[in-house]
Design an enzyme around this catalytic site. Structure first.
Site, PDB file in Angstrom:
ATOM      1  N   HIS A  21      11.632  97.680 140.093  1.00 57.34           N
ATOM      2  CA  HIS A  21      11.123  96.971 138.911  1.00 57.34           C
ATOM      3  C   HIS A  21      12.297  96.274 138.219  1.00 57.34           C
ATOM      4  O   HIS A  21      12.956  96.840 137.351  1.00 57.34           O
ATOM      5  CB  HIS A  21      10.432  97.952 137.948  1.00 57.34           C
ATOM      6  N   HIS A  23      13.424  92.143 136.997  1.00 53.40           N
ATOM      7  CA  HIS A  23      12.970  90.750 136.886  1.00 53.40           C
ATOM      8  C   HIS A  23      14.084  89.787 137.236  1.00 53.40           C
ATOM      9  O   HIS A  23      15.241  90.000 136.883  1.00 53.40           O
ATOM     10  CB  HIS A  23      12.445  90.479 135.474  1.00 53.40           C
ATOM     11  N   ARG A  76      16.239  75.255 135.674  1.00 52.53           N
ATOM     12  CA  ARG A  76      15.575  73.955 135.702  1.00 52.53           C
ATOM     13  C   ARG A  76      15.607  73.253 137.050  1.00 52.53           C
ATOM     14  O   ARG A  76      14.844  72.313 137.260  1.00 52.53           O
ATOM     15  CB  ARG A  76      16.221  73.037 134.658  1.00 52.53           C
ATOM     16  N   ASP A 143       4.740  87.451 139.710  1.00 48.51           N
ATOM     17  CA  ASP A 143       3.900  87.961 138.626  1.00 48.51           C
ATOM     18  C   ASP A 143       3.337  86.865 137.735  1.00 48.51           C
ATOM     19  O   ASP A 143       3.924  85.809 137.546  1.00 48.51           O
ATOM     20  CB  ASP A 143       4.610  89.059 137.821  1.00 48.51           C
ATOM     21  N   GLY A 177       4.637  90.181 130.772  1.00 43.47           N
ATOM     22  CA  GLY A 177       4.462  89.610 129.438  1.00 43.47           C
ATOM     23  C   GLY A 177       3.802  90.591 128.499  1.00 43.47           C
ATOM     24  O   GLY A 177       3.687  91.781 128.800  1.00 43.47           O
ATOM     25  N   GLU A 207       2.926  99.735 128.624  1.00 42.84           N
ATOM     26  CA  GLU A 207       4.287  99.628 128.085  1.00 42.84           C
ATOM     27  C   GLU A 207       4.218  99.521 126.561  1.00 42.84           C
ATOM     28  O   GLU A 207       4.922 100.226 125.859  1.00 42.84           O
ATOM     29  CB  GLU A 207       4.981  98.403 128.701  1.00 42.84           C
ATOM     30  N   ASP A 285      14.545  96.969 135.011  1.00 40.98           N
ATOM     31  CA  ASP A 285      13.725  95.968 134.303  1.00 40.98           C
ATOM     32  C   ASP A 285      14.450  94.626 134.076  1.00 40.98           C
ATOM     33  O   ASP A 285      14.313  93.727 134.892  1.00 40.98           O
ATOM     34  CB  ASP A 285      13.180  96.549 132.995  1.00 40.98           C
TER      35      ASP A 285
HETATM   36 ZN   LIG Z   1       9.093  94.540 133.638  1.00 45.40          ZN
END
Ligand SMILES: [Zn+2]
Length: 347
Positions: A21, A23, A76, A143, A177, A207, A285
């Site tokens: 987990h 990102h 970008r 995700d 999110g 969460e 995370d």
């Molecule tokens: Zn997360």
């Protein structure tokens, strides 16, 4: 509060690990962020790594999302994507992470105008380079950014299921999110399509909201693992269900403190999860944003769960078993963990 003994820190540092987990954009270290911010001077993100430390101090979950999105805004071009992915892999490899499922939010990039094929090529190019140069195997979770609504859900699902676009390394489908005001059941049709296309379901749930959100993720999104699941401890039936069906929790202790999902580490329910017989994995995370890394999270777990070397090795193997790596790959890493541990403990 006691601290983790030094010998356990040393053990953790070289322990082979899997990260489930973490990102993509949230793994951008201050060095990478400052490099990207310098390339895009119109951004409000500071370029000075020291100023970034203040910038990454959050008042609450909503503030965290704002800061996170401002870093998203720095990605970008396909070159930005490649640089970020490759550098994140380097950071993982330094921590002896042998395998990582990196959560990518492709919608954030494609809606900024990055060509979808160029985006996929950039992450795949970084994945292959990371595997051959660092020996770290990367896989992707795409995700849905929950705050961006159903248009984002549709676009993410298309990118994850269209054979002409989806990358080879994609294994799972997630939902991130905010949870408040973003009910999980509305995403059922998108998860159904992703699952039909062979992807594993790994939504965030529980969460920032209660255990009912975890139930929603299980019932409507057919979750195979739960991202966080922190509030599950408030529902004994849910704990029993997670244990019985061997649905792992991706626990990220420091993240929960940084976003104020949990008040203090000592109040973190990780111990309740283990005592309930749930498969617990420990993860980082958005590590640089939360001032942590995977090794620090293992040290936190060692303290909260009172683990010795053998216990830490079991924790590392939990993550390998809960991963979507193929069987030979899982066996290889678990053997490596066992060899490392027995060598470390040999008199
Ligand atoms: Zn997360």
């Amino acid at each position: 509060m006691t601290t983790t003994p030094d010998h356990l820190h040393a053990f953790i540092a070289d322990l082979p690990k899997a990260e489930l987990h973490v990102h993509h954009v949230g793994s951008a270290s201050p060095r990478i962020v400052s490099e990207l911010a310098a390339r895009h001077p119109d951004s409000k993100v500071p370029t000075d790594p020291e100023a970034l430390v203040d910038y990454f101090t959050f008042t609450d979950f909503a503030h965290f999302i704002d800061v996170y999105l401002s870093v998203v805004d720095l990605i970008r071009t396909p070159e930005d994507v490649r640089l970020l992915t490759y550098e994140v892999a380097r950071d993982l490899a330094r921590q002896q992470v042998r395998y990582a499922e990196l959560t990518i939010t492709p919608f954030s990039s494609t809606r900024r105008g990055i060509d979808e094929r160029a985006f996929m090529e950039a992450v795949e190019d970084a994945r292959k380079a990371a595997e051959s140069e660092f020996g770290t195997v990367l896989r992707w979770c795409f995700d849905i950014p929950g705050e961006a609504g159903l248009e984002a859900a549709e676009e993410t699902t298309r990118l994850a299921t269209d054979d002409r676009v989806r990358p080879e390394g994609l294994v799972s489908f997630g939902l991130g999110g905010p949870e408040i005001g973003v009910p999980r059941p509305q995403f059922k049709p998108y998860f159904d399509r992703a699952i039909a296309a062979g992807l594993h379901s790994v939504p965030h749930a529980g969460e920032t909201t209660g255990p009912e959100t975890v139930w929603d993720a299980l019932t409507h999104l057919r979750a195979e693992r739960i991202g966080h699941g922190t509030s599950s401890f408030r529902d004994p039936k849910l704990l029993a269900h997670l244990a019985e069906h061997r649905i792992p929790l991706e626990v990220c202790p420091t993240s929960n403190i940084a976003t104020r999902a949990v008040r203090t580490l000592d109040e973190h329910p990780i111990k309740e999860f283990v005592e309930a017989g749930i498969v617990v994995t420990v993860n980082s995370d958005d590590p640089p944003m939360f001032g942590t890394d995977l090794n620090s999270e293992y040290a936190v777990a060692a303290r909260l769960l009172n683990l010795d070397e053998q216990g830490l090795a079991e924790l590392a193997k939990n993550a390998v078993d809960a991963s979507f790596l193929d069987e030979p790959g899982r066996t290889r890493i678990k053997n490596e963990i066992d060899t490392y541990t027995s060598t470390w403990l040999a008199p």
